[in-house]
Design a protein around this motif. Structure first.
Motif, PDB file in Angstrom:
ATOM      1  N   PHE A 214       0.835  -1.207   0.000  1.00 49.07           N
ATOM      2  CA  PHE A 214       0.000   0.000   0.000  1.00 49.07           C
ATOM      3  C   PHE A 214       0.868   1.255   0.000  1.00 49.07           C
ATOM      4  N   VAL A 215       2.022   1.179   0.658  1.00 48.13           N
ATOM      5  CA  VAL A 215       2.943   2.329   0.646  1.00 48.13           C
ATOM      6  C   VAL A 215       3.417   2.587  -0.784  1.00 48.13           C
ATOM      7  N   ARG A 216       3.795   1.508  -1.471  1.00 47.65           N
ATOM      8  CA  ARG A 216       4.262   1.664  -2.851  1.00 47.65           C
ATOM      9  C   ARG A 216       3.143   2.205  -3.744  1.00 47.65           C
ATOM     10  N   THR A 217       1.916   1.705  -3.514  1.00 44.75           N
ATOM     11  CA  THR A 217       0.762   2.176  -4.298  1.00 44.75           C
ATOM     12  C   THR A 217       0.519   3.666  -4.065  1.00 44.75           C
ATOM     13  N   GLY A 218       0.572   4.096  -2.786  1.00 41.53           N
ATOM     14  CA  GLY A 218       0.349   5.502  -2.448  1.00 41.53           C
ATOM     15  C   GLY A 218       1.371   6.402  -3.113  1.00 41.53           C
ATOM     16  N   LEU A 219       2.637   5.980  -3.047  1.00 43.52           N
ATOM     17  CA  LEU A 219       3.721   6.783  -3.611  1.00 43.52           C
ATOM     18  C   LEU A 219       3.577   6.894  -5.131  1.00 43.52           C
ATOM     19  N   LEU A 220       3.331   5.751  -5.766  1.00 43.10           N
ATOM     20  CA  LEU A 220       3.218   5.719  -7.224  1.00 43.10           C
ATOM     21  C   LEU A 220       2.039   6.573  -7.695  1.00 43.10           C
ATOM     22  N   SER A 221       0.867   6.347  -7.065  1.00 43.66           N
ATOM     23  CA  SER A 221      -0.322   7.093  -7.504  1.00 43.66           C
ATOM     24  C   SER A 221      -0.143   8.583  -7.212  1.00 43.66           C
ATOM     25  N   GLY A 222       0.534   8.919  -6.106  1.00 39.63           N
ATOM     26  CA  GLY A 222       0.786  10.322  -5.768  1.00 39.63           C
ATOM     27  C   GLY A 222       1.606  11.002  -6.847  1.00 39.63           C
ATOM     28  N   PHE A 223       2.674  10.335  -7.287  1.00 45.39           N
ATOM     29  CA  PHE A 223       3.527  10.945  -8.305  1.00 45.39           C
ATOM     30  C   PHE A 223       2.826  11.020  -9.664  1.00 45.39           C
ATOM     31  N   ILE A 224       2.000  10.019  -9.968  1.00 39.04           N
ATOM     32  CA  ILE A 224       1.225  10.084 -11.226  1.00 39.04           C
ATOM     33  C   ILE A 224       0.288  11.296 -11.169  1.00 39.04           C
ATOM     34  N   GLY A 225      -0.411  11.456 -10.033  1.00 37.29           N
ATOM     35  CA  GLY A 225      -1.355  12.565  -9.858  1.00 37.29           C
ATOM     36  C   GLY A 225      -0.674  13.917  -9.984  1.00 37.29           C
ATOM     37  N   VAL A 226       0.493  14.058  -9.314  1.00 38.52           N
ATOM     38  CA  VAL A 226       1.215  15.337  -9.360  1.00 38.52           C
ATOM     39  C   VAL A 226       1.728  15.600 -10.782  1.00 38.52           C
ATOM     40  N   GLY A 227       2.217  14.547 -11.434  1.00 41.40           N
ATOM     41  CA  GLY A 227       2.705  14.690 -12.810  1.00 41.40           C
ATOM     42  C   GLY A 227       1.600  15.210 -13.707  1.00 41.40           C
TER      43      GLY A 227
END
Lengths: 296, 218
Positions: A214-227
């Motif tokens: 879930f940590v990896r999912t949060g980080l990945l989705s966060g960076f996709i969203g910011v991008g």
């Protein structure tokens, strides 16, 4: 020999969670962008407004308007806290009325004359005293723009409150989605969790085997969203059109303003992946510990 | 070590599976648990390895009353119990080595600290060559031995086994029995649920017989 992962990574896909969280993060970026833009716009408007005042001298029967205007200007210019007092000539006044009256000649119309007053922001003048001093000028009135400033501030606060409410709703939705996904992962790996319990694993140990995903999912989705968010502001800046104070300029300014200001914008935007990761980690951990306590 | 007093068990609002079960097991004991299918052997074992709690009566394990044991204290008790499940319950995505090492891993031991113990045990049960294989490619007997190795790797004080020879040929069954007797000789208390009358006869150990939810010593 490196031990294999106790919970297999492919047991319950988190792709849907990644996509949904990325959308949430994107929306959060837009809300944060709106917050920053509203804050900057209001600061810019209000600082301009609070620095400037306008004296209006209406045409009064039996009074020489030019004399009254000059009298008002000299009183104002000599007043403590005033930096500048400029009389707008008739053509400038006519230009201000263009949106309502068009470009026709205003000759013969009793158009009021305006004096633009710039005050010292460090030692502002006493507006009431100035108003009193101007009472000796026939037809003169002082507009401190306070009313507009109050209105603008109220509108900005409302917009900010809406943005904060949107951010809160996004957080609540994200928490709900992560809870749902955590339960799904737990359900898909129920046989493993049961076995781990029976061989003496503590709930915290089992939770650690799962919440890393879930940590990896949060980080990945966060960076996709910011991008995606930054790309949106970039596209708005490039193709948004409008005036210098329009959406395009504001979006461009969000990304490419002075380093200190830009750093703040980027800091706010990149807080999104951090928040998404924390939401994923904390929500998944709490859900796991609660559910694992119920399982046995 | 184990003490049951008038223990009853039922699932939900159903009938009682176990009724007034009372017996005690002391350190170093070796008991067989027999009875027809559906008599409640597996349910009794589930109570003993703390997968269930009794609906009435008192069950004490290592001096702790299971009825009042908190959820947080369960792992420490479970680490003192080894369990051989009837259906093995090996994790298909982990190698035989990782499956056997699981109880040590969840107890927080590092891989380097248990590698030799696990390999020695795999060698002892004849699975050294299969240590990297995944359970789906193991035969029934190999799975059974891997499950037994997992149950004993942490040197439990009490070993509970549910039909441990149910899926193996007589030769391997005899070999497993010797393994259990050896573990018992080394101090592990044993309770083995089985249908295998030959195994019971060979071992010459006391038998707890469960029928229609009631337990008797034979």
């Amino acid at each position: 020999m490196k031990p294999g992962a106790i919970i297999p990574a492919n047991a319950a896909s988190l792709t849907s969670l990644t996509v949904t969280m990325a959308v949430m993060c994107y929306l959060a970026c837009l809300a944060i962008g709106a917050l920053i833009l509203v804050d900057r716009a209001v600061t810019s408007w209000t600082s301009g407004l609070s620095r400037e005042m306008t004296i209006q001298v209406r045409v009064v029967r039996d009074a020489d308007i030019d004399k009254e205007v000059e009298k008002a200007r000299s009183i104002t210019a000599a007043f403590p806290g005033i930096v500048e007092a400029d009389v707008l000539d008739e053509s400038e006044g006519a230009k201000l009325l263009e949106p309502w009256l068009g470009t026709r000649s205003l000759t013969g119309l009793p158009v009021p004359r305006l004096i633009r007053v710039v005050s010292d922001t460090d030692h502002p003048p006493d507006a009431l005293a100035l108003q009193k001093a101007l009472s000796q000028v026939k037809g003169a009135s002082l507009d401190t723009h306070q009313k507009w400033e109050v209105e603008l501030t109220r509108m900005a606060r409302a917009l900010s409150a809406v943005s904060y409410a949107i951010l809160l709703l996004i957080c609540v939705s994200a928490v709900a989605i992560v809870i749902f996904a955590t339960r799904a992962v737990l359900q898909a790996n129920r046989h493993i969790v049961d076995l781990l319990h029976l061989v003496g694993a503590r709930d915290s140990y089992i939770a650690r085997q799962i919440d890393g995903r879930f940590v990896r999912t949060g980080l990945l989705s966060g960076f996709i969203g910011v991008g995606l968010g930054i790309l949106t502001f970039l596209l708005l800046g490039l193709f948004g059109g409008g005036s210098e104070s329009g959406v395009a300029a504001a979006s461009w300014g969000l990304l490419f303003s002075a380093p200190r200001v830009a750093l703040w914008s980027y800091g706010m935007l990149f807080a999104v992946p951090l928040a998404a990761t924390l939401i994923c980690l904390i929500t998944a951990r709490i859900t796991l510990i609660r559910r694992l306590g119920v399982v046995t | 070590m184990l003490r049951l007093e008038n223990v009853g068990l039922k699932y939900g609002d159903g009938p009682e599976i176990l009724r007034d079960v009372s017996f005690a097991v002391h350190p170093g004991d070796f008991y067989f648990l027999t009875g027809p299918s559906g008599a409640g052997k597996s349910s009794l074992l589930k109570l003993l390895f703390l997968a269930l709690r009794p609906t009435r009566g008192t069950l004490r394990i290592f001096g702790e009353d299971v009825g009042t044991l908190s959820h947080g204290n369960l792992p420490l008790i479970r680490r003192r119990i080894g369990v051989v499940f009837q259906e093995f319950r090996l994790l298909d995505h982990l190698s035989t080595y990782d499956n056997v090492a699981l109880p040590l891993r969840v107890a927080g031991r590092s891989e380097s600290s248990y590698r030799r113990d696990v390999m020695d045990l795999l060698d002892w049960v004849g699975l050294a060559q299969k240590s990297a294989d995944l359970p789906p490619v193991l035969s029934g007997g190999e799975k059974q031995r891997a499950a037994i190795a997992r149950a004993v790797i942490a040197k439990p004080q009490l070993l509970l086994a549910d039909e441990p020879t149910g899926n193996v040929d007589p030769v391997l069954a005899k070999r497993l029995l010797h393994l259990f007797l050896e573990l018992n000789r080394l101090g592990t208390t044993m309770l083995i649920a089985t249908h295998d009358k030959g195994l019971v006869r060979q071992a010459e150990r006391p038998v707890l017989h469960l029928e229609e939810g009631t337990l008797s010593l034979q």
